[in-house]
Design a protein around this motif. Structure first.
Motif, PDB file in Angstrom:
ATOM      1  N   ALA A 182       8.162  20.368  75.859  1.00  0.00           N
ATOM      2  CA  ALA A 182       7.386  21.321  76.664  1.00  0.00           C
ATOM      3  C   ALA A 182       5.899  21.224  76.352  1.00  0.00           C
ATOM      4  O   ALA A 182       5.059  21.259  77.263  1.00  0.00           O
ATOM      5  CB  ALA A 182       7.890  22.746  76.425  1.00  0.00           C
ATOM      6  N   GLN A 183       5.567  21.104  75.067  1.00  0.00           N
ATOM      7  CA  GLN A 183       4.160  20.974  74.695  1.00  0.00           C
ATOM      8  C   GLN A 183       3.594  19.645  75.186  1.00  0.00           C
ATOM      9  O   GLN A 183       2.458  19.585  75.672  1.00  0.00           O
ATOM     10  CB  GLN A 183       4.005  21.076  73.185  1.00  0.00           C
ATOM     11  CG  GLN A 183       2.584  20.939  72.688  1.00  0.00           C
ATOM     12  CD  GLN A 183       1.664  22.031  73.205  1.00  0.00           C
ATOM     13  OE1 GLN A 183       1.754  23.175  72.760  1.00  0.00           O
ATOM     14  NE2 GLN A 183       0.789  21.705  74.152  1.00  0.00           N
ATOM     15  N   MET A 184       4.378  18.576  75.086  1.00  0.00           N
ATOM     16  CA  MET A 184       3.917  17.273  75.554  1.00  0.00           C
ATOM     17  C   MET A 184       3.645  17.305  77.055  1.00  0.00           C
ATOM     18  O   MET A 184       2.627  16.765  77.520  1.00  0.00           O
ATOM     19  CB  MET A 184       4.962  16.191  75.240  1.00  0.00           C
ATOM     20  CG  MET A 184       4.554  14.806  75.718  1.00  0.00           C
ATOM     21  SD  MET A 184       5.660  13.502  75.118  1.00  0.00           S
ATOM     22  CE  MET A 184       7.189  13.923  75.960  1.00  0.00           C
ATOM     23  N   ILE A 185       4.505  17.946  77.811  1.00  0.00           N
ATOM     24  CA  ILE A 185       4.306  18.056  79.260  1.00  0.00           C
ATOM     25  C   ILE A 185       3.011  18.816  79.561  1.00  0.00           C
ATOM     26  O   ILE A 185       2.223  18.420  80.426  1.00  0.00           O
ATOM     27  CB  ILE A 185       5.521  18.730  79.922  1.00  0.00           C
ATOM     28  CG1 ILE A 185       6.727  17.785  79.906  1.00  0.00           C
ATOM     29  CG2 ILE A 185       5.191  19.160  81.352  1.00  0.00           C
ATOM     30  CD1 ILE A 185       8.020  18.415  80.376  1.00  0.00           C
ATOM     31  N   THR A 186       2.788  19.901  78.845  1.00  0.00           N
ATOM     32  CA  THR A 186       1.559  20.679  79.038  1.00  0.00           C
ATOM     33  C   THR A 186       0.326  19.812  78.789  1.00  0.00           C
ATOM     34  O   THR A 186      -0.636  19.817  79.572  1.00  0.00           O
ATOM     35  CB  THR A 186       1.540  21.894  78.098  1.00  0.00           C
ATOM     36  OG1 THR A 186       2.616  22.774  78.445  1.00  0.00           O
ATOM     37  CG2 THR A 186       0.216  22.647  78.199  1.00  0.00           C
ATOM     38  N   TRP A 187       0.355  19.061  77.708  1.00  0.00           N
ATOM     39  CA  TRP A 187      -0.789  18.205  77.393  1.00  0.00           C
ATOM     40  C   TRP A 187      -0.960  17.085  78.406  1.00  0.00           C
ATOM     41  O   TRP A 187      -2.081  16.738  78.778  1.00  0.00           O
ATOM     42  CB  TRP A 187      -0.627  17.642  75.990  1.00  0.00           C
ATOM     43  CG  TRP A 187      -1.038  18.610  74.915  1.00  0.00           C
ATOM     44  CD1 TRP A 187      -1.899  19.668  75.045  1.00  0.00           C
ATOM     45  CD2 TRP A 187      -0.598  18.617  73.557  1.00  0.00           C
ATOM     46  NE1 TRP A 187      -2.039  20.335  73.849  1.00  0.00           N
ATOM     47  CE2 TRP A 187      -1.258  19.706  72.912  1.00  0.00           C
ATOM     48  CE3 TRP A 187       0.273  17.820  72.824  1.00  0.00           C
ATOM     49  CZ2 TRP A 187      -1.052  19.999  71.565  1.00  0.00           C
ATOM     50  CZ3 TRP A 187       0.469  18.110  71.478  1.00  0.00           C
ATOM     51  CH2 TRP A 187      -0.189  19.186  70.857  1.00  0.00           C
ATOM     52  N   MET A 188       0.148  16.501  78.872  1.00  0.00           N
ATOM     53  CA  MET A 188       0.030  15.440  79.881  1.00  0.00           C
ATOM     54  C   MET A 188      -0.605  15.970  81.153  1.00  0.00           C
ATOM     55  O   MET A 188      -1.403  15.280  81.797  1.00  0.00           O
ATOM     56  CB  MET A 188       1.406  14.830  80.156  1.00  0.00           C
ATOM     57  CG  MET A 188       1.941  13.973  79.017  1.00  0.00           C
ATOM     58  SD  MET A 188       3.520  13.176  79.404  1.00  0.00           S
ATOM     59  CE  MET A 188       3.011  12.015  80.685  1.00  0.00           C
ATOM     60  N   LYS A 189      -0.291  17.200  81.518  1.00  0.00           N
ATOM     61  CA  LYS A 189      -0.919  17.798  82.697  1.00  0.00           C
ATOM     62  C   LYS A 189      -2.419  17.975  82.468  1.00  0.00           C
ATOM     63  O   LYS A 189      -3.234  17.719  83.368  1.00  0.00           O
ATOM     64  CB  LYS A 189      -0.260  19.143  83.015  1.00  0.00           C
ATOM     65  CG  LYS A 189       1.118  19.023  83.638  1.00  0.00           C
ATOM     66  CD  LYS A 189       1.646  20.402  83.999  1.00  0.00           C
ATOM     67  CE  LYS A 189       2.931  20.321  84.791  1.00  0.00           C
ATOM     68  NZ  LYS A 189       3.426  21.671  85.173  1.00  0.00           N
ATOM     69  N   GLN A 190      -2.796  18.422  81.287  1.00  0.00           N
ATOM     70  CA  GLN A 190      -4.214  18.588  80.984  1.00  0.00           C
ATOM     71  C   GLN A 190      -4.944  17.252  81.025  1.00  0.00           C
ATOM     72  O   GLN A 190      -6.098  17.171  81.463  1.00  0.00           O
ATOM     73  CB  GLN A 190      -4.367  19.222  79.594  1.00  0.00           C
ATOM     74  CG  GLN A 190      -3.935  20.674  79.523  1.00  0.00           C
ATOM     75  CD  GLN A 190      -4.008  21.242  78.118  1.00  0.00           C
ATOM     76  OE1 GLN A 190      -4.318  20.530  77.159  1.00  0.00           O
ATOM     77  NE2 GLN A 190      -3.729  22.524  77.976  1.00  0.00           N
ATOM     78  N   LEU A 191      -4.271  16.203  80.601  1.00  0.00           N
ATOM     79  CA  LEU A 191      -4.865  14.869  80.590  1.00  0.00           C
ATOM     80  C   LEU A 191      -4.845  14.201  81.964  1.00  0.00           C
ATOM     81  O   LEU A 191      -5.457  13.158  82.163  1.00  0.00           O
ATOM     82  CB  LEU A 191      -4.108  13.977  79.596  1.00  0.00           C
ATOM     83  CG  LEU A 191      -4.237  14.350  78.118  1.00  0.00           C
ATOM     84  CD1 LEU A 191      -3.127  13.683  77.307  1.00  0.00           C
ATOM     85  CD2 LEU A 191      -5.601  13.949  77.582  1.00  0.00           C
ATOM     86  N   ASN A 192      -4.113  14.787  82.903  1.00  0.00           N
ATOM     87  CA  ASN A 192      -3.899  14.188  84.218  1.00  0.00           C
ATOM     88  C   ASN A 192      -3.244  12.815  84.073  1.00  0.00           C
ATOM     89  O   ASN A 192      -3.598  11.849  84.762  1.00  0.00           O
ATOM     90  CB  ASN A 192      -5.210  14.079  84.999  1.00  0.00           C
ATOM     91  CG  ASN A 192      -4.970  13.796  86.475  1.00  0.00           C
ATOM     92  OD1 ASN A 192      -3.928  14.138  87.025  1.00  0.00           O
ATOM     93  ND2 ASN A 192      -5.945  13.162  87.118  1.00  0.00           N
ATOM     94  N   ILE A 193      -2.245  12.732  83.188  1.00  0.00           N
ATOM     95  CA  ILE A 193      -1.462  11.521  82.964  1.00  0.00           C
ATOM     96  C   ILE A 193      -0.036  11.796  83.420  1.00  0.00           C
ATOM     97  O   ILE A 193       0.587  12.783  83.007  1.00  0.00           O
ATOM     98  CB  ILE A 193      -1.481  11.120  81.474  1.00  0.00           C
ATOM     99  CG1 ILE A 193      -2.868  10.617  81.088  1.00  0.00           C
ATOM    100  CG2 ILE A 193      -0.428  10.074  81.157  1.00  0.00           C
ATOM    101  CD1 ILE A 193      -3.279   9.315  81.753  1.00  0.00           C
ATOM    102  N   THR A 194       0.490  10.918  84.269  1.00  0.00           N
ATOM    103  CA  THR A 194       1.835  11.131  84.810  1.00  0.00           C
ATOM    104  C   THR A 194       2.852  10.098  84.337  1.00  0.00           C
ATOM    105  O   THR A 194       4.054  10.281  84.551  1.00  0.00           O
ATOM    106  CB  THR A 194       1.808  11.110  86.349  1.00  0.00           C
ATOM    107  OG1 THR A 194       1.331   9.824  86.790  1.00  0.00           O
ATOM    108  CG2 THR A 194       0.908  12.205  86.899  1.00  0.00           C
ATOM    109  N   GLY A 195       2.404   9.003  83.715  1.00  0.00           N
ATOM    110  CA  GLY A 195       3.305   7.937  83.297  1.00  0.00           C
ATOM    111  C   GLY A 195       3.707   8.094  81.842  1.00  0.00           C
ATOM    112  O   GLY A 195       2.862   8.255  80.960  1.00  0.00           O
ATOM    113  N   LEU A 196       5.021   8.018  81.562  1.00  0.00           N
ATOM    114  CA  LEU A 196       5.519   8.254  80.208  1.00  0.00           C
ATOM    115  C   LEU A 196       6.503   7.176  79.779  1.00  0.00           C
ATOM    116  O   LEU A 196       7.454   6.854  80.496  1.00  0.00           O
ATOM    117  CB  LEU A 196       6.210   9.625  80.132  1.00  0.00           C
ATOM    118  CG  LEU A 196       6.769  10.024  78.764  1.00  0.00           C
ATOM    119  CD1 LEU A 196       5.640  10.232  77.754  1.00  0.00           C
ATOM    120  CD2 LEU A 196       7.614  11.303  78.881  1.00  0.00           C
TER     121      LEU A 196
END
Length: 290
Positions: A57-71
């Motif tokens: 959940a925290q990683m998803i939040t940070w990815m949204k802040q970074l505007n990164i969608t690829g994992l």
């Protein structure tokens, strides 16, 4: 073509890092993409190992802040569990948040055993992923792994691990083992380990060509020291030349940030790394939208 100054990178990175905990961070990245330019041929993603001390959940939040969608997801914490039920929940969470799972791993193939190897391909298949990043597979297992590559139509990207790795220190060593195998047997180039192994990363990209399926990006201040990792842009890694080489070979995959330092507080360095890479892409004339 004029390049963006180091001062500009540092100033932009500092502003982004300072805003890393605020809900309005994302527009700062939107501003980077408003300058226009051709669509970037380089897709920036992140290896979940970067956030190994944090839950999904925290990683998803940070990815949204970074505007990164690829994992590129690994079975660490609850990022992509091996258990089918827990894995399905993770996949659902990523889909609901617009995150694209493009690779899994690193996964280790040490047993020359059908059941062990099949379980790992099933794990990848359930996630809907077409690339397995393989960490140091035993050479004896490769013919059996190749059999499953053909059955599942899933690519194997063998990850090089630098001079400490006695089998795959460099991407060139990976290519020696897979050159006569199915074209879906290839490599994941870790740029830091590549340079520490004494292999020019730009030359390795061209040598791998169509067998390059994933990239792990990082930066070092000393190409003989694993402990010299820093945020991308603070070291000696030739980021622009790497992006240019990937563009020339028409690399279709992702460039995943693998930030292995400051595991308990990764976001300042991660934020700076993406700001720098987007700045490089902008300097190359591209719209650096991830």
């Amino acid at each position: 073509m004029k390049t963006i100054s180091r001062r500009t990178f540092v100033r932009s990175s500092a502003l982004l890092a300072a805003a890393s905990t605020l809900p309005i961070r994302q527009p700062a990245f939107a501003e980077l993409t408003e300058a226009g330019g051709a669509p970037s041929p380089i897709r920036l993603g992140v290896a979940s190992y970067t956030f190994r001390n944090f839950q999904r959940a925290q990683m998803i939040t940070w990815m949204k802040q970074l505007n990164i969608t690829g994992l590129n997801a690994k079975d660490t914490k609850d990022h992509l569990p091996m258990d089918p039920t827990a894995e399905a929940q993770a996949v659902s969470d990523y889909e609901a948040n617009g995150i694209h799972l493009h690779a899994v791993g690193a996964i280790y193939f040490q047993k020359d055993d059908d059941d062990d190897i099949r379980a790992k391909f099933e794990y990848c298949k359930r996630a809907g992923v077409k690339v397995i990043v393989a960490g140091d597979p035993a050479p004896a297992t490769l013919p059996r792994v190749e059999k499953f590559v053909k059955e599942y139509d899933i690519k194997i990207a063998i990850h090089n691990h630098g001079p400490e790795d006695k089998i795959f220190p460099s991407p060139l060593d990976v290519l020696k083992f897979v050159k006569s195998m199915d074209p879906r047997m290839g490599c994941c180039i870790d740029v830091g380990h590549c340079m520490r192994a004494g292999t020019d990363v730009v030359e390795a990209i061209h040598a791998a060509g169509p067998r390059l399926f994933n990239m792990h990006i990082k930066d070092l201040t000393n190409f003989t020291s694993k402990e010299s990792q820093v945020a991308v842009g603070e070291g000696k890694m030739p980021i622009r030349q790497i992006f240019e080489a990937l563009t020339r070979i028409k690399y279709p995959g992702w460039v995943d940030l693998e930030y292995e330092i400051h595991a308990d507080d990764p976001m300042p360095g991660v934020t700076e790394s993406f700001a720098y890479m987007r700045g490089v892409l902008s300097g190359m004339g591209y719209n650096p939208r991830a």
